[in-house]
Design a protein around this motif. Structure first.
Motif, PDB file in Angstrom:
ATOM      1  N   LYS B 126      38.168  21.996  34.716  1.00 17.68           N
ATOM      2  CA  LYS B 126      38.830  22.682  35.817  1.00 17.68           C
ATOM      3  C   LYS B 126      40.336  22.396  35.762  1.00 17.68           C
ATOM      4  N   ARG B 152      35.461  25.397  44.111  1.00 19.52           N
ATOM      5  CA  ARG B 152      34.335  25.408  43.168  1.00 19.52           C
ATOM      6  C   ARG B 152      34.456  24.133  42.353  1.00 19.52           C
ATOM      7  N   ASP B 303      34.703  31.104  44.494  1.00 14.53           N
ATOM      8  CA  ASP B 303      35.617  31.363  43.382  1.00 14.53           C
ATOM      9  C   ASP B 303      35.908  32.863  43.312  1.00 14.53           C
ATOM     10  N   PRO B 304      37.114  33.280  43.703  1.00 20.67           N
ATOM     11  CA  PRO B 304      37.413  34.724  43.710  1.00 20.67           C
ATOM     12  C   PRO B 304      37.214  35.373  42.340  1.00 20.67           C
ATOM     13  N   SER B 305      37.416  34.599  41.265  1.00 20.39           N
ATOM     14  CA  SER B 305      37.310  35.207  39.929  1.00 20.39           C
ATOM     15  C   SER B 305      35.860  35.504  39.563  1.00 20.39           C
ATOM     16  N   SER B 306      34.894  34.936  40.312  1.00 20.56           N
ATOM     17  CA  SER B 306      33.492  35.284  40.048  1.00 20.56           C
ATOM     18  C   SER B 306      33.152  36.658  40.603  1.00 20.56           C
ATOM     19  N   ILE B 307      33.918  37.067  41.608  1.00 21.08           N
ATOM     20  CA  ILE B 307      33.594  38.306  42.310  1.00 21.08           C
ATOM     21  C   ILE B 307      34.173  39.501  41.554  1.00 21.08           C
ATOM     22  N   GLY B 308      33.313  40.424  41.201  1.00 20.36           N
ATOM     23  CA  GLY B 308      33.770  41.616  40.491  1.00 20.36           C
ATOM     24  C   GLY B 308      33.985  41.398  39.001  1.00 20.36           C
ATOM     25  N   LYS B 309      33.605  40.233  38.501  1.00 24.49           N
ATOM     26  CA  LYS B 309      33.808  39.949  37.072  1.00 24.49           C
ATOM     27  C   LYS B 309      32.844  40.748  36.209  1.00 24.49           C
TER      28      LYS B 309
END
Lengths: 156, 564
Positions: B126, B152, B303-309
């Protein structure tokens, strides 16, 4: 999905290894870097990276999110309007016929930056597309060397 | 207070309430080990390989929810640790790993045992630090624990040059910390939460798709409650096993490549998919164009980067699941009507009745699934189950009756063979009152077999159950299905150790099991023996893990049985 060009202005803590975190992120996840410029933000402990990248909407969204996820990232500015400038330096031999050079420099806001015994160096700063055009036009003077910078951008 | 760099490390660990660390010494980290020797705050477990030290710290963290800590030296010590870091990173496990480095003046000279450790760890942690001055150490150590355990969770790596571990500086350990550039979002957007409740109320076939985030968030009680009063059925990913509890009537089972028929059908036929801390892994979704084709998708993740990935999300909520569910609960109580989903629940129940999870037992040999069921019947909640990676891992996920989160410790994202045994040691150190079992295969177990020595020396009575089929079973299964039975490099039966003698030579106990009766006796004896054990169970060689969604296949098109 369509490939889109995008300028990102990324503000990060100015510390060891931060550039490798960002370039490594792009390399590791298969994102493109068209150009990249880094310099400290005056009177802060921050640096600004201006990254020109391309990809489809989903990829671009991920790039922004992944950049945010890096611990030293303070801010990612991606939308809105930017003033965007690139710079090019062109070395031209003195024995060329400079007919029309003046007019061209005027048209592109260029100047003569330096000169030597056998050459002059001209400099222009403009947006990427206009730099492309300029470099096409300047070919007629048979340049010895062309150096082009990455973009810098400011949101307005 | 002035301390040297090594003393600072000890002092920081004391203040972070670390009670056990795992590690392996070497030249560059010797100063720190000297201080470990002098202190009494925490126990140090000497593993017999650096990879095992990281996995043990990982198992400790997964079982307890606390930050796991490990020490390794520079160069090969660190490179051996990398697999452990990557394993923890992809499964979001909070850890702080401290490595020695050559002295600052020698960095970049290709010195003895020098490697660019932060350069290597960067994509598998991380965050990481190379500490160039002891005055930075208190802040770095504080940040490391904070970053590892907040947002996260994930591993943080600190690389400390040898001269910094001896350098004296002021030790001023921050009580609290705020970072200018790192502020995880814990609270979900309340307007978005209302919209989600409306979407649930308007749906007729909703499904809860629960991931490891529900465990990390400590949200499992809330998830159960939410499912109960809304009557929405649920599926669990590999990382979420135990969140709903095995006996929960709303649980359709595990989803994905080796998920239950009813769980995969629920995902395929839902009109609203509510992803709670899950990340749409390819082992869950199968072919993306066919995944959740009829569903609107809600995704709650910290984790915003998990959303819509992977999948387009109709209702994204960034936040901690516990907070989001607490906020959602009162609104949902008003608007969501349990009865509305009765026919949907009935349908899924029917799916489960048509194709329940099962296997055909027989008298001639031991089926691997039977072993797992038997351990479950015998020990249930009294055991914490770690696994390695392969067929035995999937069977464990399918057949063990997990009744709570953090009871199933497995390498999900990276799929690291050799994880189970050292992780099970970490589990035992974290939760000594539970029986720590590692279910493994004859392939995986040899990947960290040296840990028999650690477990013996440090009195960590892990019970290793080897489902021995003389194959790298999962690869063999794929070769059977997809490669015309060309068993390239997967037949392990031609050369195997005597696992009983092997265990005994390290001071442990070994049992060879050919019958069910022998298994019962061996398990009983192993629990009684209170020393590291290996139970080598001779199981059906050619048993397959089913159902199966072939890689790239669709969830609703499962292979339910294999015919020659």
């Amino acid at each position: 999905m369509k490939e889109i060009r995008r300028v990102l202005s990324v503000i990060v803590t100015n510390e060891d290894g931060v550039l490798s975190r960002i370039s490594g992120l792009f390399a590791g996840r298969g994102y493109n870097i068209d150009s990249l410029t880094v310099a400290p933000v005056p009177e802060t402990n921050l640096s600004r990276l201006t990254i020109v990248t391309c990809g489809n909407e989903r990829v671009l969204e991920q790039i922004v999110k992944q950049l945010h996820k890096l611990i030293p990232t303070y801010k990612v500015i991606e939308s809105g309007e930017f003033v965007e400038k690139e710079m090019a330096l062109v070395k031209i031999p003195l024995n060329e016929d400079f007919n029309g050079l003046d007019a061209m420099l005027k048209a592109y806001n260029g100047t003569i930056a330096n000169s030597g015994e056998n050459f002059i160096v001209i400099m222009v700063a403009d947006n990427a597309k206009r730099i492309d055009n300029f470099l096409k036009t300047v070919k007629r003077y048979n340049p010895i060397q062309i150096v082009r910078s990455g973009s810098v951008a400011m949101d307005i | 207070m002035d301390l040297n760099g090594s003393q600072m490390v000890i002092e920081a660990l004391r203040r972070e309430n670390v009670s056990v660390v795992f590690g392996y010494p070497g030249g560059a980290i010797m100063n720190v080990y000297d201080e470990i020797y002098k202190q009494n705050y925490f126990e140090h477990i000497l593993t017999r390989h650096e990879q095992a030290a990281i996995h043990a710290a990982d198992g400790y963290a997964r079982a307890s929810g606390k930050v796991g800590v490990a020490f390794v030296t520079s160069g090969p010590g660190f490179t051996n640790a990398v697999t452990g870091l990557a394993t923890a990173y992809i499964d979001s496990v909070p850890m702080v790993v401290i490595s020695g480095q050559v002295p600052i003046s020698m960095i970049g000279t290709d010195a003895f045992q020098e490697i660019d450790a932060v350069g290597i760890s960067r994509p598998c942690v991380k965050h990481n630090y190379l500490v160039k001055d002891a005055k930075d150490l208190p802040r770095v150590l504080k940040e490391a624990f904070y970053i590892a355990s907040s947002g996260r969770p994930g591993p943080v790596h600190i690389d400390i040059p040898k001269d910094v571990t001896a350098q004296i500086a002021k030790f001023d350990y921050p009580q609290k910390i705020t970072m200018q550039t790192y502020k995880p979002t814990y609270k979900g957007n309340s307007r978005q939460i209302k919209k989600v409740v409306d979407a649930i109320a308007n749906s007729s076939r909703p499904i809860l798709y629960i991931g490891g985030g529900a465990v990390n968030s400590g949200a499992s009680e809330l998830v159960r409650e939410f499912a109960k009063f809304t009557g929405i059925p649920a599926v669990e990913t590999l990382m979420a096993r135990g969140v709903m509890g095995d006996s929960n009537p709303l649980l359709m089972g595990m989803v994905g490549m080796h998920g239950c028929y009813s769980a995969n059908m629920a995902m395929s036929e839902a009109d609203l998919m509510i992803a709670l801390g899950s990340r749409f892994d390819d082992r869950v979704t199968g072919k993306l164009s066919e995944f959740a084709k009829h569903a609107k998708v809600v995704h709650v993740d910290i984790d915003p980067s998990s959303i819509g990935k992977i999948v387009d999300i109709d209702y994204p909520i960034v936040g901690d699941l516990k907070n989001v569910l607490s906020d959602m609960m009162p609104i949902a109580r008003e608007k969501v009507k349990r009865a509305k989903y009765q026919s949907w629940r009935d349908l899924l129940k029917r799916y489960d009745e048509i194709h329940p999870l099962g296997y055909s037992d027989n008298k001639n040999n031991i089926k691997p699934q039977w072993v797992i069921q038997r351990v479950g019947e015998t020990l249930g909640d009294k055991a914490i189950i770690s696994t390695d990676v392969g067929q035995h891992q999937m069977w464990t996920a399918q057949f063990y009756p997990f009744s709570r989160p953090r009871q199933f410790i497995t390498s999900g994202g990276l799929g690291t063979m050799g994880f189970g045994f050292p992780a099970a040691m970490g589990v035992k150190k974290a939760i000594p009152e539970k029986i720590s079992i590692n279910i493994s295969g004859d392939g995986s177990i040899l990947m960290n077999i040296q840990e028999l020595m650690t477990a013996y020396e440090s009195n960590i009575p892990v019970i290793n159950i080897i489902l021995n089929n003389g194959f790298l079973g999962m690869v063999r299964q794929w070769q059977t299905f997809f490669y015309d039975k060309r068993y390239a490099s997967t037949d392990l039966s031609r050369a195997q150790p005597d696992f009983v003698k092997l265990a005994e030579s390290f001071g442990g106990r070994g049992f060879r099991v050919e019958t069910k009766k022998e298994f019962d006796e061996a398990l009983k004896e192993a629990i009684k023996s209170n020393v590291v054990c290996m139970i080598d169970v001779n199981v059906d060689r050619l048993e397959n893990v089913l159902p199966m969604v072939p890689a790239g296949g669709t969830l609703y098109n499962m292979m339910l049985e294999y015919k020659e």
